[in-house]
Design a protein around this motif. Structure first.
Motif, PDB file in Angstrom:
ATOM      1  N   ASP A 240      -7.238   1.235  -6.491  1.00 47.60           N
ATOM      2  CA  ASP A 240      -7.614   1.421  -5.087  1.00 47.60           C
ATOM      3  C   ASP A 240      -9.114   1.604  -4.922  1.00 47.60           C
ATOM      4  OD1 ASP A 240      -5.189   1.066  -3.975  1.00 47.60           O
ATOM      5  OD2 ASP A 240      -4.626   3.181  -3.973  1.00 47.60           O
TER       6      ASP A 240
ATOM      7  N   TYR B 261      -6.210  -6.641  -3.671  1.00 48.93           N
ATOM      8  CA  TYR B 261      -7.583  -6.614  -3.163  1.00 48.93           C
ATOM      9  C   TYR B 261      -8.222  -7.992  -3.196  1.00 48.93           C
ATOM     10  CZ  TYR B 261      -7.132  -1.716  -2.607  1.00 48.93           C
ATOM     11  OH  TYR B 261      -6.701  -0.504  -2.168  1.00 48.93           O
TER      12      TYR B 261
ATOM     13  N   ALA C 266     -14.805  -3.053  -3.415  1.00 43.46           N
ATOM     14  CA  ALA C 266     -15.066  -4.494  -3.300  1.00 43.46           C
ATOM     15  C   ALA C 266     -14.831  -4.966  -1.873  1.00 43.46           C
ATOM     16  CB  ALA C 266     -14.173  -5.261  -4.268  1.00 43.46           C
ATOM     17  N   ALA C 267     -13.720  -4.501  -1.271  1.00 46.15           N
ATOM     18  CA  ALA C 267     -13.417  -4.906   0.102  1.00 46.15           C
ATOM     19  C   ALA C 267     -14.511  -4.403   1.040  1.00 46.15           C
ATOM     20  CB  ALA C 267     -12.053  -4.384   0.527  1.00 46.15           C
TER      21      ALA C 267
ATOM     22  N   ILE D  24     -11.534   0.594  -6.902  1.00 50.27           N
ATOM     23  CA  ILE D  24     -12.209  -0.669  -7.177  1.00 50.27           C
ATOM     24  C   ILE D  24     -12.008  -1.620  -6.003  1.00 50.27           C
ATOM     25  CG2 ILE D  24     -12.180  -2.722  -8.645  1.00 50.27           C
ATOM     26  CD1 ILE D  24     -11.072  -0.666 -10.828  1.00 50.27           C
ATOM     27  N   GLY D  25     -10.757  -1.741  -5.577  1.00 52.78           N
ATOM     28  CA  GLY D  25     -10.428  -2.682  -4.517  1.00 52.78           C
ATOM     29  C   GLY D  25     -11.107  -2.318  -3.210  1.00 52.78           C
ATOM     30  N   LEU D  26     -11.048  -1.037  -2.845  1.00 54.70           N
ATOM     31  CA  LEU D  26     -11.637  -0.622  -1.576  1.00 54.70           C
ATOM     32  C   LEU D  26     -13.154  -0.791  -1.619  1.00 54.70           C
ATOM     33  CD1 LEU D  26      -9.466   2.494  -0.656  1.00 54.70           C
ATOM     34  CD2 LEU D  26      -9.505   0.270   0.484  1.00 54.70           C
TER      35      LEU D  26
ATOM     36  N   HIS E 203      -1.466  -4.660  -8.174  1.00 51.56           N
ATOM     37  CA  HIS E 203      -2.197  -3.842  -7.213  1.00 51.56           C
ATOM     38  C   HIS E 203      -3.623  -4.375  -7.025  1.00 51.56           C
ATOM     39  CE1 HIS E 203      -2.213   0.336  -5.374  1.00 51.56           C
ATOM     40  NE2 HIS E 203      -3.390  -0.164  -5.086  1.00 51.56           N
TER      41      HIS E 203
ATOM     42  N   THR F 242     -10.552 -11.317   4.476  1.00 51.56           N
ATOM     43  CA  THR F 242     -11.729 -10.883   5.231  1.00 51.56           C
ATOM     44  C   THR F 242     -12.693 -12.055   5.395  1.00 51.56           C
ATOM     45  OG1 THR F 242     -11.468  -8.799   4.073  1.00 51.56           O
ATOM     46  CG2 THR F 242     -13.476  -9.069   5.356  1.00 51.56           C
TER      47      THR F 242
ATOM     48  N   VAL G   3     -17.587  -6.591   0.638  1.00 51.21           N
ATOM     49  CA  VAL G   3     -17.378  -7.878   1.305  1.00 51.21           C
ATOM     50  C   VAL G   3     -17.389  -7.697   2.822  1.00 51.21           C
ATOM     51  CG1 VAL G   3     -15.745  -9.764   1.690  1.00 51.21           C
ATOM     52  CG2 VAL G   3     -16.131  -8.903  -0.610  1.00 51.21           C
ATOM     53  N   GLY G   4     -16.725  -6.633   3.296  1.00 46.87           N
ATOM     54  CA  GLY G   4     -16.701  -6.357   4.740  1.00 46.87           C
ATOM     55  C   GLY G   4     -18.111  -6.139   5.270  1.00 46.87           C
TER      56      GLY G   4
ATOM     57  N   ARG H 226       1.214   4.325  -2.568  1.00 49.80           N
ATOM     58  CA  ARG H 226       0.850   5.651  -2.032  1.00 49.80           C
ATOM     59  C   ARG H 226       1.777   5.951  -0.862  1.00 49.80           C
ATOM     60  NH1 ARG H 226      -3.563   7.237  -4.513  1.00 49.80           N
ATOM     61  NH2 ARG H 226      -4.959   5.700  -5.413  1.00 49.80           N
TER      62      ARG H 226
ATOM     63  N   ILE I 193      -9.793  -9.390   0.140  1.00 50.89           N
ATOM     64  CA  ILE I 193     -11.156  -9.905   0.189  1.00 50.89           C
ATOM     65  C   ILE I 193     -11.156 -11.356   0.674  1.00 50.89           C
ATOM     66  CG2 ILE I 193     -13.081 -10.619  -1.296  1.00 50.89           C
ATOM     67  CD1 ILE I 193     -12.485  -7.944  -2.845  1.00 50.89           C
TER      68      ILE I 193
ATOM     69  N   TRP J 265       0.835  -1.196   0.000  1.00 49.58           N
ATOM     70  CA  TRP J 265       0.000   0.000   0.000  1.00 49.58           C
ATOM     71  C   TRP J 265       0.873   1.251   0.000  1.00 49.58           C
ATOM     72  CZ3 TRP J 265      -4.876   1.680  -0.619  1.00 49.58           C
ATOM     73  CH2 TRP J 265      -5.167   2.988  -0.188  1.00 49.58           C
TER      74      TRP J 265
END
Ligand code: HEM
Ligand code: SF4
Ligand code: SF4
Lengths: 232, 371
Positions: free
Chosen positions: B325, A191, B331-332, B327-329, A187, A198, B335-336, A43, A195, A39
């Motif tokens: 980021d 995710y 999706a996360a 897209i990923g955030l 990148h 999680t 799911v979260g 960034r 996912i 990450w």
């Protein structure tokens, strides 16, 4: 799995041998390091003024942590693949899907209904339940491989032309065209991992509480204990 | 072939002294990364070998490659190489025009069959039978195929000829196609960049003319001595990158101090070119030195890598302004949220079942009492 003879309630079965358990927790640590450092590669932290640029190595250490964890993760992964061949049959479960078995599909459906609250009792499983097996397969065979391959392709650029990583993985850049694209794929892969984690952590804890067998402690001491006290 | 002049003859005819000629040979050897032992070899080759003719054709392009080429830092390289080239055919630089020019092209092809180098600037559009680029009344792709048939080797100048560049950016309406996808049976050397650095261009062409072979190429077909490393590998701001010292805004103090431009979207870490070593305009400067990030102009599809000012690429496939980021955030997050919801329902269901169990037990004991 349910097509095995059902274990006696209260019984314990040895499932995960020590290399599998060790790998699991080491892998979890490496992935955590990789996500955090990854990450901050994409960034970076706000600019710091600790010393002269020569004496300050903030981005360098972050990238070092990433590459070191990445290499360790890869070695661990190769070791884990080796163990899939020499370990017990549970060690193989995450690497394939028995799509040809009717009973497996029946279990998939049953487990899906259990998670959708349509089934009041979960199945009983010595290894992974079949849904978990699908998730594990997607993570291990697809996700990990993808991250390692794209990771080493990126690593090859820093290692320079003609280096070993370049000879092994450098051609991927030429196949893809632009290394910026490789960064984007790597990148996005993060995710996929986030996912999976999680869902994995939630389900492991939930199963530990609600299912008919232990989960978390199994990955610590290796034994799957069956909690049923009723004969039904 | 004895009637054909050598390079040296041409140079002398252009009024270049022997001393300057030797200087040129040393400079060329240095630019190509060859040792001093190569200087006499280059000199000998140029004195004895018949001049290799060059045909330079132009497809869909902006002429920035030609503009760069004629500004080569070392005036000798420019004069020498240019005089060798313009003798044959280059519709932009030659004196002749129209029918005369086309005749010159035909002449050169016939006279030097199998011996000339074809330099291509720009690329052919293939849609509508190539009608989006007409040269001498015919689609450029025809001229390209015709000139390539008897060429010894082909140089793809710039991002256009090498990869397609802006005219091939998505959705590429004219189907502009890089040279190597149209001509598949000739050795092709790619010299990408928008434009390529002048010294790189003259260096490549001198190497081919003197040694009569392609320089060492990398896997993508680029000369390894100029495209073997990234801008980032040789960038003089790299210590600030490793230190984690970045320009955060265009006009901040860090920009004045010359910190790394990574956060401003610098594509140096993903771009193979020689800007950070050879630089531009007689070695005066290069984009990063003047405070702007590299835009990755020498990379395949550099127009399709999102904004020039982001490190994390926009992924237009996923809708407006999305990047990995976002897209990923998202999706996360979904799911979260799903996990939280699922956990809540699980807890409720369990509680419900427990209370039902106790109720039935209570009911059972009550009915016993009644009996
Ligand atoms: C779970 C595994 C991993 C995760 C989540 C992860 C995450 C990331 C992220 C988010 C980035 C930034 C990409 C960008 O520029 O936008 C990155 C870069 C990178 N990763 Fe990974 N990574 C993983 C595994 C690996 C592995 C196994 C390697 C191999 C050594 C590796 C090597 C690299 C390299 C070389 C870069 C580029 C660094 C740079 O541009 O300075 N990664 N990673
Ligand atoms: S300015 Fe660009 S090329 Fe230079 S160190 Fe920073 S990111 Fe790399
Ligand atoms: S610094 Fe980057 S964008 Fe600029 S000319 Fe060089 S390669 Fe092209």
């Amino acid at each position: 799995m349910s097509h095995h003879t059902l274990p006696r309630p209260g019984a314990s079965v040895f499932v995960y041998e020590w290399p599998v358990r060790l790998w699991h927790w080491a892998n979890a640590l490496f992935i955590l390091v990789l996500i955090v450092s990854g990450w901050f590669i994409a960034r970076p932290l706000p600019t710091m003024q600790i010393g002269e640029a020569t004496h300050q190595f903030v981005m360098g250490y972050i990238r070092f942590a990433h590459f070191a964890a990445g290499q360790l993760l890869t070695v661990g992964f190769l070791g884990r693949i080796y163990w899939a061949f020499v370990g017990n049959h549970h060690a193989r479960q995450a690497f394939y899907l028995p799509l040809w078995q009717k009973s497996w599909w029946r279990d998939v459906l049953h487990e899906a209904r259990w998670y959708a609250f349509l089934e009041s009792r979960p199945g009983i499983h010595v290894g992974h339940n079949p849904l978990a097996q699908i998730a594990m397969f997607l993570f291990m065979v697809v996700g990990m491989t993808f991250m390692i391959v794209t990771g080493f392709a990126l690593y090859a650029e820093g290692a320079q032309r003609g280096s070993l990583p370049d000879q092994l993985f450098g051609w991927l850049h030429d196949a893809l065209g632009n290394s910026q694209l490789m960064h984007s794929l790597h990148h996005l892969g993060m995710y996929f991992v986030v996912i999976f984690m999680t869902a994995h952590i939630y389900l492991a804890i939930r199963e530990d509480i609600m299912s008919r067998q232990t989960m978390v402690s199994t990955m610590i001491n290796g034994y799957r204990s069956f909690k049923d006290d009723d004969a039904a | 072939m004895s009637q054909i002049e050598t390079f040296y003859d041409v140079m002398r005819r252009q009024g270049i002294t022997r001393r300057s000629f030797m200087k040129y040979c040393s400079l060329t050897a240095a630019a190509l990364g060859l040792g001093p032992a190569y200087v006499p070899k280059i000199a000998e080759a140029m004195e004895t070998k018949p001049r290799t003719p060059v045909i330079w054709v132009h497809g869909l392009e902006c002429t920035c490659c030609s503009e760069s080429f004629i500004r080569s830092a070392h005036p000798l390289a420019k004069d020498v190489v240019l005089s060798m080239i313009s003798l044959d055919y280059d519709d932009t630089l030659m004196a002749a025009a129209g029918k005369q020019a086309e005749a010159a092209l035909q002449d050169t092809i016939e006279k030097y069959k199998g011996n000339y180098i074809l330099a291509v600037e720009g690329n052919p559009p293939l849609n509508e039978d190539g009608m989006f680029c007409i040269v001498g009344g015919k689609p450029f792709v025809e001229q390209l195929r015709h000139a390539a048939k008897d060429a010894k080797a082909i140089i793809s100048w710039g991002a256009c000829a090498s990869y397609g560049c802006v005219q091939a950016a998505k959705p590429n309406p004219t189907r502009a196609t890089p040279v190597h996808k149209v001509i598949t049976d000739k050795p092709i050397i790619k010299v990408p960049g928008c434009p390529p650095i002048a010294e790189v261009m003259t260096g490549v062409i001198t190497y081919m003319l003197t040694f009569d072979r392609l320089p060492e190429l990398d896997r993508q077909g680029r000369p390894a001595m100029f495209y073997g490393q990234r801008i980032h590998d040789k960038c003089y701001r790299r210590p600030h990158f490793d230190a984690g010292q970045f320009v955060e805004h265009w006009d901040d103090e860090n920009a004045r101090k010359g910190y790394c431009l990574y956060k401003m979207g610098c594509k140096g870490p993903t771009t193979y070119n020689a800007c950070s070593t050879i630089r531009w305009n007689e070695g005066t400067s290069f984009p990063i030195q003047s405070g702007h990030g590299c835009i990755g102009c020498s990379e395949d599809g550099f127009w399709d890598q999102g904004s020039f000012y982001n490190r994390v690429t926009d992924l237009t496939q996923f809708g407006v302004e999305a990047n990995a980021d976002k897209i990923g955030l998202t999706a996360a997050g979904v799911v979260g949220g799903g996990v939280a919801l699922h956990a809540a329902v699980s807890a409720l269901k369990t509680a419900q079942r427990k209370s039902q169990k106790t109720k039935t037990k209570d009911a059972a004991s009550k009915s016993k009492e009644e009996v």
